[in-house]
Design a protein around this motif. Structure first.
Motif, short mmCIF file in Angstrom:
data_model
loop_
_atom_site.label_atom_id
_atom_site.label_comp_id
_atom_site.label_asym_id
_atom_site.label_seq_id
_atom_site.Cartn_x
_atom_site.Cartn_y
_atom_site.Cartn_z
N LEU A 224 42.98 37.57 29.88
CA LEU A 224 42.05 38.24 30.79
C LEU A 224 41.97 37.51 32.13
O LEU A 224 41.91 38.14 33.19
N LEU A 225 42.00 36.19 32.08
CA LEU A 225 41.98 35.40 33.31
C LEU A 225 43.23 35.66 34.15
O LEU A 225 43.16 35.79 35.38
N PHE A 226 44.38 35.73 33.48
CA PHE A 226 45.60 36.00 34.23
C PHE A 226 45.57 37.39 34.85
O PHE A 226 46.01 37.58 35.99
N ALA A 227 45.06 38.38 34.12
CA ALA A 227 44.96 39.73 34.67
C ALA A 227 44.04 39.76 35.89
O ALA A 227 44.34 40.41 36.90
N LEU A 228 42.92 39.04 35.81
CA LEU A 228 42.01 38.96 36.96
C LEU A 228 42.67 38.23 38.12
O LEU A 228 42.56 38.65 39.29
N THR A 229 43.36 37.13 37.81
CA THR A 229 44.07 36.37 38.84
C THR A 229 45.12 37.24 39.53
O THR A 229 45.22 37.26 40.77
N TYR A 230 45.91 37.97 38.73
CA TYR A 230 46.95 38.83 39.28
C TYR A 230 46.34 39.90 40.19
O TYR A 230 46.87 40.19 41.27
N THR A 231 45.23 40.49 39.76
CA THR A 231 44.59 41.54 40.55
C THR A 231 44.10 41.00 41.88
O THR A 231 44.31 41.62 42.94
N ILE A 232 43.44 39.85 41.85
CA ILE A 232 42.94 39.24 43.09
C ILE A 232 44.10 38.88 44.01
O ILE A 232 44.08 39.15 45.21
N ASN A 233 45.12 38.25 43.42
CA ASN A 233 46.27 37.82 44.21
C ASN A 233 47.00 39.00 44.86
O ASN A 233 47.33 38.96 46.05
N GLY B 36 49.45 29.14 49.61
CA GLY B 36 48.02 28.95 49.78
C GLY B 36 47.20 30.09 49.21
O GLY B 36 46.21 29.88 48.50
N VAL B 37 47.63 31.32 49.48
CA VAL B 37 46.92 32.50 48.95
C VAL B 37 47.00 32.53 47.43
O VAL B 37 46.02 32.85 46.74
N GLY B 38 48.17 32.17 46.88
CA GLY B 38 48.33 32.18 45.44
C GLY B 38 47.39 31.21 44.73
O GLY B 38 46.71 31.58 43.76
N MET B 39 47.33 29.98 45.21
CA MET B 39 46.45 28.99 44.60
C MET B 39 44.99 29.37 44.77
O MET B 39 44.18 29.21 43.84
N GLU C 209 41.96 30.07 41.86
CA GLU C 209 40.66 29.40 41.91
C GLU C 209 39.52 30.42 41.95
O GLU C 209 38.49 30.24 41.30
N LEU C 210 39.70 31.48 42.73
CA LEU C 210 38.67 32.51 42.82
C LEU C 210 38.49 33.21 41.48
O LEU C 210 37.36 33.51 41.07
N ALA C 211 39.59 33.47 40.78
CA ALA C 211 39.50 34.11 39.47
C ALA C 211 38.74 33.24 38.47
O ALA C 211 37.88 33.73 37.72
N TYR C 212 39.02 31.93 38.46
CA TYR C 212 38.32 31.03 37.54
C TYR C 212 36.84 30.91 37.90
O TYR C 212 36.01 30.70 37.02
N TRP C 213 36.53 31.00 39.17
CA TRP C 213 35.14 30.94 39.60
C TRP C 213 34.38 32.20 39.19
O TRP C 213 33.23 32.14 38.75
N LEU C 214 35.04 33.34 39.28
CA LEU C 214 34.38 34.62 39.00
C LEU C 214 34.34 34.96 37.51
O LEU C 214 33.46 35.68 37.07
N TYR C 215 35.31 34.45 36.74
CA TYR C 215 35.48 34.92 35.37
C TYR C 215 34.24 34.79 34.48
O TYR C 215 33.91 35.74 33.76
N PRO C 216 33.55 33.67 34.47
CA PRO C 216 32.36 33.59 33.62
C PRO C 216 31.32 34.66 33.93
O PRO C 216 30.68 35.21 33.03
N LEU C 217 31.16 34.97 35.20
CA LEU C 217 30.21 36.02 35.59
C LEU C 217 30.71 37.39 35.17
O LEU C 217 29.94 38.21 34.63
N VAL C 218 31.99 37.65 35.37
CA VAL C 218 32.58 38.93 34.96
C VAL C 218 32.46 39.10 33.45
O VAL C 218 32.10 40.15 32.94
N GLN C 219 32.75 38.03 32.73
CA GLN C 219 32.67 38.05 31.27
C GLN C 219 31.25 38.35 30.80
O GLN C 219 31.04 39.15 29.89
#
Length: 240
Positions: free
Chosen positions: A101-110, A192-195, A199-209
């Motif tokens: 789920l984290l990777f899917a969120l990361t991919y979407t943001i990226n 830079g955008v990728g990294m 980071e944004l996905a990991y920051w948002l994930y607990p709230l999304v979850q």
């Protein structure tokens, strides 16, 4: 904007911001910011450092033409490695499902950030072929996002995971340059955008979850998918 958020969400968002701010600045903020800034400042439109044209000329003169599509597959390899390690029982920061789920969120943001930056900047690719989607590099952005994902999950287990992930991402960036698909500024900004996306996905994930997953507890199944270079989520909702 804060007043428009539901009351229970506001404290959770503030706690996430406080915890994120306490993490080492090097990986969370400084490195992505420096890479993106370097990309912006070296692009041939701004050319504070005139490296785009010079490197392009050097590569054209000294590097043989390379015809390969391996960079298409390599860009997601670090993330696939993280999920593979989890599936064979190597413990990471999150469970296999949460990693997916984290990777899917990361991919979407990226993908969202990179695509919108391409549309905003309209930089022509090397060679002047009329393709104005050069900045930043999508492949490099995805590769460094995946490398950062592997780092976040397994970097503390062994430095080899971290080194391997970033080596693959750097290889992707180098191939995009050697093949003439991108300028140096494109791959710097892409990294830079990728990294930053991870980071944004990991920051948002607990709230999304908390908001979405718990709200659909015992009523939904969310599965990640990957097909023809595209990743995403499939949701199955059980109506009662």
């Amino acid at each position: 904007m804060a007043d428009s958020l539901p009351t229970p969400i506001r404290p959770a968002l503030l706690r996430r911001a406080a915890n994120w701010a306490r993490q080492p600045a090097g990986c969370r903020v400084l490195v992505p910011t420096l890479l993106l800034s370097a990309g912006v400042l070296t692009t041939h439109r701004i050319a504070v450092v005139n490296s785009d044209e010079e490197l392009r000329e050097e590569l054209s003169e000294h590097m043989p033409a390379i015809r390969t599509t391996i960079d298409d597959q390599l860009r997601h390899a670090p993330a696939a490695a993280a999920l593979g390690l989890s599936l064979v029982g190597v413990k990471g920061k999150h469970s296999t499902v949460n990693q997916a789920l984290l990777f899917a969120l990361t991919y979407t943001i990226n993908n969202t950030l990179t695509s919108n930056l391409k549309n905003l900047t309209r930089v022509e690719r090397p060679g002047g072929n009329g393709d104005f989607s050069s900045f930043p590099s999508q492949h490099t952005s995805a590769a460094f996002s995946a490398a950062r994902f592997l780092d976040r999950e397994y970097g503390e287990n062994s430095g080899w995971y971290r080194a391997g992930g970033y080596s693959v991402a750097t290889t992707v960036a180098a191939l995009r340059l050697i093949k003439g698909n991108h300028w140096l500024s494109d791959v710097l900004a892409g990294a830079g955008v990728g990294m930053a996306s991870t980071e944004l996905a990991y920051w948002l994930y607990p709230l999304v979850q908390r908001v979405l997953v718990k709200g659909l507890q015992d009523r939904a199944l969310v599965l990640p998918y990957y097909q023809s270079g595209a990743a995403g989520l499939t949701a199955v909702l059980v109506l009662r």
